[in-house]
Design a protein around this motif. Structure first.
Motif, PDB file in Angstrom:
ATOM      1  N   PHE A  93       0.662  -1.240   0.087  1.00 24.28           N
ATOM      2  CA  PHE A  93       0.088   0.025   0.130  1.00 24.28           C
ATOM      3  C   PHE A  93       1.093   1.352  -0.035  1.00 24.28           C
ATOM      4  CE2 PHE A  93      -2.017   3.415   2.911  1.00 24.28           C
ATOM      5  CZ  PHE A  93      -2.908   3.764   1.966  1.00 24.28           C
ATOM      6  N   LEU A  94       1.859   1.130   0.792  1.00 20.60           N
ATOM      7  CA  LEU A  94       2.700   2.573   0.938  1.00 20.60           C
ATOM      8  C   LEU A  94       3.603   2.680  -0.211  1.00 20.60           C
ATOM      9  CD1 LEU A  94       3.755   1.997   4.794  1.00 20.60           C
ATOM     10  CD2 LEU A  94       2.037   3.706   3.700  1.00 20.60           C
ATOM     11  N   ALA A  95       3.942   1.439  -1.211  1.00 22.35           N
ATOM     12  CA  ALA A  95       4.631   1.797  -2.236  1.00 22.35           C
ATOM     13  C   ALA A  95       3.878   2.174  -3.317  1.00 22.35           C
ATOM     14  CB  ALA A  95       5.332   0.305  -2.491  1.00 22.35           C
ATOM     15  N   SER A  96       2.487   2.062  -3.174  1.00 20.22           N
ATOM     16  CA  SER A  96       1.808   2.521  -4.434  1.00 20.22           C
ATOM     17  C   SER A  96       2.033   3.847  -4.890  1.00 20.22           C
ATOM     18  CB  SER A  96       0.286   2.420  -4.296  1.00 20.22           C
ATOM     19  OG  SER A  96      -0.403   2.904  -5.118  1.00 20.22           O
ATOM     20  N   PRO A  97       2.394   4.050  -5.994  1.00 24.91           N
ATOM     21  CA  PRO A  97       2.814   5.356  -6.637  1.00 24.91           C
ATOM     22  C   PRO A  97       1.497   6.359  -6.801  1.00 24.91           C
ATOM     23  CG  PRO A  97       2.772   3.786  -8.598  1.00 24.91           C
ATOM     24  CD  PRO A  97       2.254   3.109  -7.234  1.00 24.91           C
ATOM     25  N   VAL A  98       1.741   7.609  -7.157  1.00 26.35           N
ATOM     26  CA  VAL A  98       0.785   8.657  -7.328  1.00 26.35           C
ATOM     27  C   VAL A  98       0.003   8.224  -8.770  1.00 26.35           C
ATOM     28  CG1 VAL A  98       1.825  10.733  -6.614  1.00 26.35           C
ATOM     29  CG2 VAL A  98       2.467  10.137  -9.025  1.00 26.35           C
ATOM     30  N   PHE A  99      -1.188   8.620  -8.833  1.00 22.30           N
ATOM     31  CA  PHE A  99      -2.314   7.974  -9.854  1.00 22.30           C
ATOM     32  C   PHE A  99      -1.610   8.100 -11.225  1.00 22.30           C
ATOM     33  CE2 PHE A  99      -3.266  12.454 -10.291  1.00 22.30           C
ATOM     34  CZ  PHE A  99      -3.412  12.560 -11.681  1.00 22.30           C
ATOM     35  N   SER A 100      -0.973   9.280 -11.506  1.00 21.60           N
ATOM     36  CA  SER A 100      -0.417   9.375 -12.789  1.00 21.60           C
ATOM     37  C   SER A 100       0.841   8.437 -13.487  1.00 21.60           C
ATOM     38  CB  SER A 100       0.154  10.705 -12.852  1.00 21.60           C
ATOM     39  OG  SER A 100       1.288  11.094 -12.031  1.00 21.60           O
ATOM     40  N   LEU A 101       1.345   7.683 -12.398  1.00 20.46           N
ATOM     41  CA  LEU A 101       2.190   6.631 -12.842  1.00 20.46           C
ATOM     42  C   LEU A 101       1.623   5.285 -13.020  1.00 20.46           C
ATOM     43  CD1 LEU A 101       5.200   7.707 -10.332  1.00 20.46           C
ATOM     44  CD2 LEU A 101       5.024   8.309 -12.834  1.00 20.46           C
ATOM     45  N   ASP A 102       2.555   4.447 -13.544  1.00 20.37           N
ATOM     46  CA  ASP A 102       2.004   3.264 -13.812  1.00 20.37           C
ATOM     47  C   ASP A 102       1.583   2.444 -12.416  1.00 20.37           C
ATOM     48  OD1 ASP A 102       1.878   0.423 -15.103  1.00 20.37           O
ATOM     49  OD2 ASP A 102       3.344  -0.007 -13.969  1.00 20.37           O
ATOM     50  N   GLN A 103       0.358   1.936 -12.330  1.00 19.31           N
ATOM     51  CA  GLN A 103      -0.270   1.540 -11.106  1.00 19.31           C
ATOM     52  C   GLN A 103      -0.146   0.010 -11.103  1.00 19.31           C
ATOM     53  OE1 GLN A 103      -1.818   3.576  -8.889  1.00 19.31           O
ATOM     54  NE2 GLN A 103      -0.792   4.756 -10.270  1.00 19.31           N
ATOM     55  N   LYS A 104       0.739  -0.690 -11.520  1.00 19.00           N
ATOM     56  CA  LYS A 104       1.084  -2.241 -11.262  1.00 19.00           C
ATOM     57  C   LYS A 104       0.963  -2.488  -9.636  1.00 19.00           C
ATOM     58  CE  LYS A 104       4.324  -5.736 -12.242  1.00 19.00           C
ATOM     59  NZ  LYS A 104       5.017  -5.905 -11.104  1.00 19.00           N
ATOM     60  N   ASP A 105       1.935  -1.597  -9.085  1.00 21.22           N
ATOM     61  CA  ASP A 105       2.124  -1.687  -7.644  1.00 21.22           C
ATOM     62  C   ASP A 105       0.661  -1.498  -6.767  1.00 21.22           C
ATOM     63  OD1 ASP A 105       4.748  -2.264  -7.824  1.00 21.22           O
ATOM     64  OD2 ASP A 105       5.441  -0.332  -7.450  1.00 21.22           O
ATOM     65  N   THR A 106      -0.090  -0.787  -7.429  1.00 21.70           N
ATOM     66  CA  THR A 106      -1.300  -0.467  -6.795  1.00 21.70           C
ATOM     67  C   THR A 106      -2.208  -1.475  -6.773  1.00 21.70           C
ATOM     68  OG1 THR A 106      -1.378   1.809  -7.337  1.00 21.70           O
ATOM     69  CG2 THR A 106      -3.476   1.056  -6.655  1.00 21.70           C
ATOM     70  N   GLN A 107      -2.094  -2.405  -8.100  1.00 19.34           N
ATOM     71  CA  GLN A 107      -3.159  -3.633  -8.281  1.00 19.34           C
ATOM     72  C   GLN A 107      -2.414  -4.638  -7.161  1.00 19.34           C
ATOM     73  OE1 GLN A 107      -5.700  -3.701 -10.059  1.00 19.34           O
ATOM     74  NE2 GLN A 107      -5.657  -2.521 -11.676  1.00 19.34           N
ATOM     75  N   GLU A 108      -1.235  -4.719  -7.127  1.00 13.66           N
ATOM     76  CA  GLU A 108      -0.612  -5.781  -6.104  1.00 13.66           C
ATOM     77  C   GLU A 108      -0.852  -5.569  -4.593  1.00 13.66           C
ATOM     78  OE1 GLU A 108       3.672  -5.856  -6.844  1.00 13.66           O
ATOM     79  OE2 GLU A 108       3.594  -6.976  -8.314  1.00 13.66           O
ATOM     80  N   ALA A 109      -1.013  -4.185  -4.274  1.00 14.57           N
ATOM     81  CA  ALA A 109      -1.478  -3.717  -3.012  1.00 14.57           C
ATOM     82  C   ALA A 109      -2.796  -4.197  -2.884  1.00 14.57           C
ATOM     83  CB  ALA A 109      -1.011  -2.287  -2.696  1.00 14.57           C
ATOM     84  N   ILE A 110      -3.763  -3.946  -3.582  1.00  9.89           N
ATOM     85  CA  ILE A 110      -5.196  -4.259  -3.453  1.00  9.89           C
ATOM     86  C   ILE A 110      -5.329  -5.656  -3.297  1.00  9.89           C
ATOM     87  CG2 ILE A 110      -7.303  -4.311  -4.711  1.00  9.89           C
ATOM     88  CD1 ILE A 110      -6.951  -1.622  -5.691  1.00  9.89           C
ATOM     89  N   THR A 111      -4.644  -6.591  -4.464  1.00  8.86           N
ATOM     90  CA  THR A 111      -4.574  -8.022  -4.072  1.00  8.86           C
ATOM     91  C   THR A 111      -4.065  -8.367  -2.597  1.00  8.86           C
ATOM     92  OG1 THR A 111      -4.350  -8.251  -6.360  1.00  8.86           O
ATOM     93  CG2 THR A 111      -3.448 -10.190  -5.104  1.00  8.86           C
ATOM     94  N   ALA A 112      -2.838  -8.000  -2.212  1.00 10.93           N
ATOM     95  CA  ALA A 112      -2.440  -8.438  -1.057  1.00 10.93           C
ATOM     96  C   ALA A 112      -3.165  -7.942   0.291  1.00 10.93           C
ATOM     97  CB  ALA A 112      -0.903  -7.491  -0.507  1.00 10.93           C
ATOM     98  N   LEU A 113      -3.867  -6.927   0.118  1.00  9.80           N
ATOM     99  CA  LEU A 113      -4.809  -6.265   1.076  1.00  9.80           C
ATOM    100  C   LEU A 113      -6.078  -7.188   1.188  1.00  9.80           C
ATOM    101  CD1 LEU A 113      -4.332  -2.415   0.975  1.00  9.80           C
ATOM    102  CD2 LEU A 113      -4.074  -3.735   2.817  1.00  9.80           C
TER     103      LEU A 113
END
Length: 199
Positions: free
Chosen positions: A103-123
């Motif tokens: 979650f904390l590694a998820s970047p700002v919305f304008s960047l690639d959101q691969k880490d955000t998807q990983e964060a949602i899956t992990a949570l």
């Protein structure tokens, strides 16, 4: 201070002294000097593989990365801990800290959101495994924050198609936004811009 630096450098450069390095690494960890602790832990890990101390070392390494805001590394090491020590008393804590690191590694919305998807899956995985955890409400809040970020990304992409006058792509992108994020806060503006794109 200089003496402390010299002692640390001597220990770090010493080819042996695993026990001394382990003791010093724990002291550095307890004193909040996480970078020094991890540098020593990394040197002694091969010597402690398969030994009882390894569980403690691996948790401290993950926690040290977390405390120094190296969240991608922290997530990796917490994941590793969860896989290696399924009966540990720190299993639930590690599973949560892994998900929270993503979650904390998820970047700002304008960047690639691969880490955000990983964060949602992990949570989501954490919530599935620990539905009674006292971290459930926090994990749900984090998922909402991440979903909002993906929603904003989707909206901005559609809007960009509209502003560059690629209206067919804009219509498809607005449809995707409205289909993927039911009840989106961008609904009114998205429908208006979709109508204008169609026009």
């Amino acid at each position: 201070f200089m003496s402390s630096c010299n002692d640390y450098q001597k220990l770090l450069n010493s080819p042996e002294n695993e026990v001394d390095k382990y003791t010093a690494a724990e002291e550095y960890y307890d004193n909040g000097e996480f970078r020094r602790a991890n540098a020593l832990f990394e040197q002694i890990i091969p010597s402690y593989r398969g030994k009882p101390q390894m569980e403690r070392i691996q948790f401290m390494v993950a926690q040290a990365h977390y405390n120094t805001k190296q969240y991608t590394l922290a997530a990796y090491y917490f994941d590793k801990f969860v896989k290696n020590y399924p009966k540990s008393s720190k299993l639930e804590e590690s599973a949560y800290l892994s998900a929270h690191s993503y979650f904390l590694a998820s970047p700002v919305f304008s960047l690639d959101q691969k880490d955000t998807q990983e964060a949602i899956t992990a949570l989501q995985n954490f919530l599935y495994k620990y539905p009674e955890s006292n971290k459930v409400s926090e994990a749900n809040e984090n998922i909402k924050v991440l979903t909002k970020k993906l929603e904003k990304k989707s909206f901005e992409i559609a809007k960009q198609y509209y502003h560059t006058e690629d209206y067919i792509a804009a219509i498809a992108a607005f449809d995707n936004l409205l289909g993927d994020y039911l009840g989106t806060s961008y609904k009114e503006e998205a429908m208006y811009l979709k109508f204008k794109s169609a026009y």
